[in-house]
Design a protein around this motif. Sequence first.
Motif, PDB file in Angstrom:
ATOM      1  N   ASP A   1       0.853  -1.191   0.000  1.00 34.89           N
ATOM      2  CA  ASP A   1       0.000   0.000   0.000  1.00 34.89           C
ATOM      3  C   ASP A   1       0.887   1.239   0.000  1.00 34.89           C
ATOM      4  O   ASP A   1       1.109   1.866   1.036  1.00 34.89           O
ATOM      5  N   PRO A   2       1.388   1.602  -1.181  1.00 36.18           N
ATOM      6  CA  PRO A   2       2.342   2.708  -1.242  1.00 36.18           C
ATOM      7  C   PRO A   2       1.757   4.053  -0.786  1.00 36.18           C
ATOM      8  O   PRO A   2       2.474   4.868  -0.216  1.00 36.18           O
ATOM      9  N   GLU A   3       0.456   4.266  -0.991  1.00 32.92           N
ATOM     10  CA  GLU A   3      -0.140   5.530  -0.554  1.00 32.92           C
ATOM     11  C   GLU A   3      -0.169   5.617   0.968  1.00 32.92           C
ATOM     12  O   GLU A   3       0.133   6.673   1.547  1.00 32.92           O
ATOM     13  N   ALA A   4      -0.511   4.529   1.622  1.00 27.56           N
ATOM     14  CA  ALA A   4      -0.489   4.517   3.093  1.00 27.56           C
ATOM     15  C   ALA A   4       0.939   4.712   3.597  1.00 27.56           C
ATOM     16  O   ALA A   4       1.164   5.452   4.571  1.00 27.56           O
ATOM     17  N   ALA A   5       1.892   4.087   2.937  1.00 28.07           N
ATOM     18  CA  ALA A   5       3.297   4.251   3.320  1.00 28.07           C
ATOM     19  C   ALA A   5       3.732   5.704   3.132  1.00 28.07           C
ATOM     20  O   ALA A   5       4.409   6.273   3.991  1.00 28.07           O
ATOM     21  N   ARG A   6       3.314   6.313   2.027  1.00 27.92           N
ATOM     22  CA  ARG A   6       3.664   7.715   1.768  1.00 27.92           C
ATOM     23  C   ARG A   6       3.103   8.629   2.850  1.00 27.92           C
ATOM     24  O   ARG A   6       3.803   9.506   3.359  1.00 27.92           O
ATOM     25  N   GLU A  47       9.591   8.354  -2.755  1.00 33.39           N
ATOM     26  CA  GLU A  47       9.603   7.072  -3.465  1.00 33.39           C
ATOM     27  C   GLU A  47       8.257   6.353  -3.323  1.00 33.39           C
ATOM     28  O   GLU A  47       7.729   5.794  -4.279  1.00 33.39           O
ATOM     29  N   ALA A  48       7.712   6.374  -2.115  1.00 35.43           N
ATOM     30  CA  ALA A  48       6.406   5.757  -1.890  1.00 35.43           C
ATOM     31  C   ALA A  48       5.331   6.488  -2.697  1.00 35.43           C
ATOM     32  O   ALA A  48       4.428   5.856  -3.263  1.00 35.43           O
ATOM     33  N   GLY A  49       5.432   7.813  -2.768  1.00 34.91           N
ATOM     34  CA  GLY A  49       4.480   8.598  -3.560  1.00 34.91           C
ATOM     35  C   GLY A  49       4.553   8.261  -5.035  1.00 34.91           C
ATOM     36  O   GLY A  49       3.509   8.150  -5.700  1.00 34.91           O
ATOM     37  N   ASP A  50       5.750   8.077  -5.555  1.00 33.56           N
ATOM     38  CA  ASP A  50       5.904   7.667  -6.957  1.00 33.56           C
ATOM     39  C   ASP A  50       5.219   6.335  -7.190  1.00 33.56           C
ATOM     40  O   ASP A  50       4.500   6.157  -8.183  1.00 33.56           O
ATOM     41  N   ASP A  52      11.046   1.555  -7.198  1.00 32.67           N
ATOM     42  CA  ASP A  52      12.481   1.635  -7.453  1.00 32.67           C
ATOM     43  C   ASP A  52      13.218   1.148  -6.202  1.00 32.67           C
ATOM     44  O   ASP A  52      13.540   1.940  -5.311  1.00 32.67           O
ATOM     45  N   THR A  53      13.444  -0.156  -6.165  1.00 30.29           N
ATOM     46  CA  THR A  53      14.047  -0.738  -4.962  1.00 30.29           C
ATOM     47  C   THR A  53      15.458  -0.203  -4.706  1.00 30.29           C
ATOM     48  O   THR A  53      15.853  -0.054  -3.547  1.00 30.29           O
TER      49      THR A  53
END
Length: 138
Positions: free
Chosen positions: A62-67, A105-108, A116-117
Amino acid sequence: MSPRRALPAVLVVAVVALAAGCSDVEDAVKGKANEAACSVAQKTVDGVSGQVDDAIDEIGADPEAARRKLAGLRDVLDAAQSGISGEAKQKLREVAAAVGNLADEAGDAARGADIDTSAIDRAQDSLGEAVDGVRDFC
């Protein structure tokens, strides 16, 4: 030596002694201010470190939650800087910048870009170095 001639010499000695005493007081005040700044920096870094790790683990799912979490933690770090100065503030600023890079990075990834690890790894390395910088300084 007459009393009139001795008076200026006594005054010079007194002024020099007073100046030396002021320097000691100034050093003590600076030391206490540095201790207080380090206490804020250390407690803030300790408080957010685990949460940053949790948010990084969440980027893939969940990249948005992480961001959001990372941006919030960056805000906490930014707020902690407002009450301190000197090198402790700079060290805390470096931690905030690294967390900000992770939030970017999370937002991207939240906007659909491939994760992008290698960029995340670099940001984590920067974060680790910045955290170590706070701990080493304080």
